[in-house]
Design a protein around this motif. Structure first.
Motif, PDB file in Angstrom:
ATOM      1  N   ALA A 158       0.834  -1.204   0.000  1.00 18.75           N
ATOM      2  CA  ALA A 158       0.000   0.000   0.000  1.00 18.75           C
ATOM      3  C   ALA A 158       0.869   1.254   0.000  1.00 18.75           C
ATOM      4  O   ALA A 158       0.593   2.219  -0.730  1.00 18.75           O
ATOM      5  N   LEU A 159       1.925   1.250   0.807  1.00 18.58           N
ATOM      6  CA  LEU A 159       2.829   2.397   0.846  1.00 18.58           C
ATOM      7  C   LEU A 159       3.528   2.599  -0.493  1.00 18.58           C
ATOM      8  O   LEU A 159       3.659   3.733  -0.982  1.00 18.58           O
ATOM      9  N   SER A 160       3.967   1.506  -1.107  1.00 21.30           N
ATOM     10  CA  SER A 160       4.655   1.621  -2.401  1.00 21.30           C
ATOM     11  C   SER A 160       3.708   2.115  -3.487  1.00 21.30           C
ATOM     12  O   SER A 160       4.122   2.883  -4.373  1.00 21.30           O
ATOM     13  N   MET A 161       2.422   1.700  -3.429  1.00 23.74           N
ATOM     14  CA  MET A 161       1.460   2.198  -4.416  1.00 23.74           C
ATOM     15  C   MET A 161       1.247   3.694  -4.265  1.00 23.74           C
ATOM     16  O   MET A 161       1.125   4.429  -5.261  1.00 23.74           O
ATOM     17  N   CYS A 162       1.200   4.166  -3.023  1.00 21.23           N
ATOM     18  CA  CYS A 162       1.060   5.610  -2.796  1.00 21.23           C
ATOM     19  C   CYS A 162       2.259   6.371  -3.369  1.00 21.23           C
ATOM     20  O   CYS A 162       2.102   7.432  -3.986  1.00 21.23           O
ATOM     21  N   ILE A 163       3.457   5.827  -3.168  1.00 20.33           N
ATOM     22  CA  ILE A 163       4.668   6.481  -3.668  1.00 20.33           C
ATOM     23  C   ILE A 163       4.693   6.469  -5.194  1.00 20.33           C
ATOM     24  O   ILE A 163       5.061   7.463  -5.834  1.00 20.33           O
ATOM     25  N   GLN A 164       4.276   5.338  -5.799  1.00 27.74           N
ATOM     26  CA  GLN A 164       4.333   5.217  -7.258  1.00 27.74           C
ATOM     27  C   GLN A 164       3.367   6.152  -7.971  1.00 27.74           C
ATOM     28  O   GLN A 164       3.532   6.413  -9.166  1.00 27.74           O
ATOM     29  N   ILE A 165       2.349   6.638  -7.263  1.00 35.59           N
ATOM     30  CA  ILE A 165       1.453   7.609  -7.899  1.00 35.59           C
ATOM     31  C   ILE A 165       2.224   8.877  -8.275  1.00 35.59           C
ATOM     32  O   ILE A 165       1.958   9.505  -9.296  1.00 35.59           O
ATOM     33  N   PHE A 166       3.217   9.206  -7.468  1.00 40.80           N
ATOM     34  CA  PHE A 166       3.953  10.465  -7.672  1.00 40.80           C
ATOM     35  C   PHE A 166       5.374  10.257  -8.184  1.00 40.80           C
ATOM     36  O   PHE A 166       5.974  11.178  -8.730  1.00 40.80           O
ATOM     37  N   VAL A 167       5.921   9.056  -8.010  1.00 47.42           N
ATOM     38  CA  VAL A 167       7.310   8.803  -8.396  1.00 47.42           C
ATOM     39  C   VAL A 167       7.338   7.684  -9.428  1.00 47.42           C
ATOM     40  O   VAL A 167       6.688   6.653  -9.262  1.00 47.42           O
ATOM     41  N   TYR A 168       8.096   7.853 -10.483  1.00 48.43           N
ATOM     42  CA  TYR A 168       8.232   6.820 -11.514  1.00 48.43           C
ATOM     43  C   TYR A 168       9.713   6.550 -11.770  1.00 48.43           C
ATOM     44  O   TYR A 168      10.510   7.474 -11.856  1.00 48.43           O
ATOM     45  N   GLY A 169      10.059   5.290 -11.854  1.00 51.59           N
ATOM     46  CA  GLY A 169      11.443   4.956 -12.154  1.00 51.59           C
ATOM     47  C   GLY A 169      11.913   3.697 -11.463  1.00 51.59           C
ATOM     48  O   GLY A 169      12.726   2.955 -12.013  1.00 51.59           O
ATOM     49  N   VAL A 170      11.421   3.444 -10.249  1.00 51.90           N
ATOM     50  CA  VAL A 170      11.821   2.256  -9.500  1.00 51.90           C
ATOM     51  C   VAL A 170      10.593   1.386  -9.256  1.00 51.90           C
ATOM     52  O   VAL A 170       9.529   1.893  -8.882  1.00 51.90           O
ATOM     53  N   ALA A 171      10.732   0.072  -9.465  1.00 54.61           N
ATOM     54  CA  ALA A 171       9.602  -0.863  -9.315  1.00 54.61           C
ATOM     55  C   ALA A 171       9.360  -1.165  -7.837  1.00 54.61           C
ATOM     56  O   ALA A 171       9.592  -2.273  -7.347  1.00 54.61           O
ATOM     57  N   LEU A 172       8.884  -0.172  -7.105  1.00 52.54           N
ATOM     58  CA  LEU A 172       8.702  -0.321  -5.666  1.00 52.54           C
ATOM     59  C   LEU A 172       7.629  -1.341  -5.318  1.00 52.54           C
ATOM     60  O   LEU A 172       7.787  -2.132  -4.385  1.00 52.54           O
ATOM     61  N   LEU A 173       6.511  -1.298  -6.033  1.00 45.79           N
ATOM     62  CA  LEU A 173       5.384  -2.165  -5.686  1.00 45.79           C
ATOM     63  C   LEU A 173       5.758  -3.634  -5.784  1.00 45.79           C
ATOM     64  O   LEU A 173       5.501  -4.422  -4.864  1.00 45.79           O
ATOM     65  N   ASN A 174       6.377  -4.019  -6.886  1.00 38.46           N
ATOM     66  CA  ASN A 174       6.717  -5.429  -7.075  1.00 38.46           C
ATOM     67  C   ASN A 174       7.750  -5.901  -6.051  1.00 38.46           C
ATOM     68  O   ASN A 174       7.674  -7.021  -5.541  1.00 38.46           O
ATOM     69  N   LEU A 175       8.722  -5.036  -5.747  1.00 41.15           N
ATOM     70  CA  LEU A 175       9.731  -5.409  -4.759  1.00 41.15           C
ATOM     71  C   LEU A 175       9.133  -5.503  -3.364  1.00 41.15           C
ATOM     72  O   LEU A 175       9.465  -6.407  -2.585  1.00 41.15           O
ATOM     73  N   ALA A 176       8.227  -4.569  -3.017  1.00 36.64           N
ATOM     74  CA  ALA A 176       7.577  -4.604  -1.715  1.00 36.64           C
ATOM     75  C   ALA A 176       6.714  -5.854  -1.567  1.00 36.64           C
ATOM     76  O   ALA A 176       6.682  -6.487  -0.502  1.00 36.64           O
ATOM     77  N   THR A 177       6.004  -6.209  -2.641  1.00 41.28           N
ATOM     78  CA  THR A 177       5.161  -7.402  -2.609  1.00 41.28           C
ATOM     79  C   THR A 177       6.004  -8.658  -2.409  1.00 41.28           C
ATOM     80  O   THR A 177       5.657  -9.540  -1.620  1.00 41.28           O
ATOM     81  N   THR A 178       7.117  -8.746  -3.136  1.00 41.35           N
ATOM     82  CA  THR A 178       7.996  -9.915  -3.001  1.00 41.35           C
ATOM     83  C   THR A 178       8.549 -10.025  -1.589  1.00 41.35           C
ATOM     84  O   THR A 178       8.561 -11.111  -0.987  1.00 41.35           O
TER      85      THR A 178
END
Length: 442
Positions: free
Chosen positions: A188-208
């Motif tokens: 959830a935190l990574s999805m919030c960050i990805q709304i405003f930041v693009y470049g690092v695959a935060l969501l997939n890494l956080a999920t893993t």
């Protein structure tokens, strides 16, 4: 490709490999195929595919050629679509895990599934109106103005999962709760960050990372519980064995054999054989961790009945109807039921009674019935005696072969106990031993 792109590809490929390694460990580790284990496997496989697709999207980004053109589009579509599939699987896993401890409402799971279905339709629609993203002529991915909406659905789904965990938090241990929260909070935190930041695959890494945390803590906890359960079953086997060779039973059996030594030496010799085989069968039950052939359990039961008939004579009559015996049954399941029929059923009547032992086969399994015309009891009213033997048999049936036990009894009419053994798993079917046996009397 930028350095960030190569870093993303490397991290996602490593995450994919780790997810598959954990999945293989679960498959080859001999773990029971429970609902939550199957769902956890689905989580791992789905996450591995998402990571692989996202790595492919980065790899094909900005490259020319038909393979790269299709690769970017298919990979990005699957990343978006499978993200919602992963959310639905986790919600199902969460409700199944909590459902082991306490009744859990199915409404949140249905809601999240409906939410994910709507989100998937929007992802499909986005392929035509480009509301979430667009891929330009240089084969480069670009977010669009409605990209945030694709993240809001996932965030809202995680909020529902958070509500489930808060609602049923008392059903889990603190360590388990922390592991489950990691899968909710980090993505959830990574999805919030990805709304405003693009470049690092935060969501997939956080999920893993969250899935690995769940595996290390929750799956390890399940293993600990399984070992505790196995220890409990071992102690139960010892308790049952000791209860079946109580001093009064030994005294009565030996007294009966002593009397036969004078009046009927040949019968006394047979009784000694039955007594020794019966004791050996109880000792062997301590090391029997898997179901045994029904014929073996039946022999143990007959040895017990032979000893009891020495004491009670014609007051205990036994009839068998065994059209099928080529199946397996947990050790010490038939004999305790027959013992109950003798001690608490027919011998409580002055004139004695009859015990019927029957087997049968259905489309889904086998059934063993032990019926008597003894004094019976009212299942709805406490009768002042312990039914631990029946409960122990029920527990072994459920834990060793997924079977069940049912009891029907009426005061003054007798008791019927039915054991059901399903046709599933390995080691339950045996060669056709004893087919076609007709009813006979020992």
């Amino acid at each position: 490709m930028s350095i960030v792109g190569y870093v993303n590809i490397s991290l996602e490929l490593w995450g994919c490999v780790l997810s598959l390694i954990v999945a293989i460990c679960l498959l080859v580790g001999g773990r029971p195929r429970s609902v939550q284990t199957r769902l956890f496997l689905q989580l791992l496989v789905c996450n591995a595919v998402i990571l692989l697709c996202d790595a492919a999207a980065w790899l094909f980004k900005g490259r020319s050629g038909a393979v790269s053109w299709w690769g970017v589009r298919i990979a990005n579509f699957l990343v978006f679509a499978l993200g919602y599939v992963l959310l639905a699987i986790f919600t199902h896993y969460l409700t199944a895990y909590l459902g082991q401890r306490t009744p859990v409402s199915a409404a949140p799971l249905r809601f999240v599934r409906a939410l994910c279905a709507i989100a998937l339709l929007l992802v499909v629609l986005s392929q035509f109106n480009h509301m979430f993203y667009v891929i330009d002529a240089q084969n480069v991915y670009h977010r669009q103005q409605w990209f945030w909406l694709s993240q809001v659905g996932g965030i809202f789904g995680m909020c529902v999962n958070a509500g489930i965990l808060i609602r049923y938090r008392r059903a889990v241990e603190p360590q388990e709760e922390e592991a489950l929260w990691s899968y909710i909070a980090l993505p959830a935190l990574s999805m919030c960050i990805q709304i405003f930041v693009y470049g690092v695959a935060l969501l997939n890494l956080a999920t893993t990372l969250s899935i690995l945390v769940i595996f290390l803590f929750l799956q390890a906890e399940q293993t600990r519980r399984m070992k505790a359960r196995e220890l409990e079953l071992a102690e139960m086997r010892i308790s049952i064995m000791l209860s079946q060779i109580q001093p009064h039973f030994l005294y009565n059996a030996l007294t009966s054999i002593k009397g036969l030594c004078v009046t009927n030496p040949q019968r006394a010799e047979q009784a000694v054989d039955s007594f020794s085989v019966f004791l050996r069968g109880n000792m062997n039950s301590l090391t029997a961790h898997q179901p045994i052939p029904f014929s073996q359990e039946l022999t143990h039961c007959k040895n017990y009945l032979e000893l009891e008939r020495l004491r009670f004579g014609g007051r205990v009559n036994v009839f068998y109807h065994l059209p099928v015996t080529d199946f397996s049954i947990p050790t010490l399941t038939l004999q305790p039921i027959v013992e109950n029929a003798v001690r608490h059923g027919v011998t409580k009547r002055r004139e004695g009674g009859t015990i019927w032992i029957r087997t049968g086969e259905t489309d889904t399994g086998w059934k063993v019935t032990v019926a008597d015309d003894g004094v019976g009891f009212d299942p709805q009213r406490p009768d002042g005696r312990s039914h631990a033997g029946i409960e122990n048999v029920r527990t072994r049936l459920e834990s060793q072969c997924g079977g069940s036990l049912s009891v029907k009894s009426n005061p003054g009419q007798g008791t019927t106990v039915e054991l059901n053994i399903p046709k599933k798993g390995e080691g339950y079917a045996h060669d056709n031993i004893g087919r076609g046996r007709r009813a006979h009397r020992p």
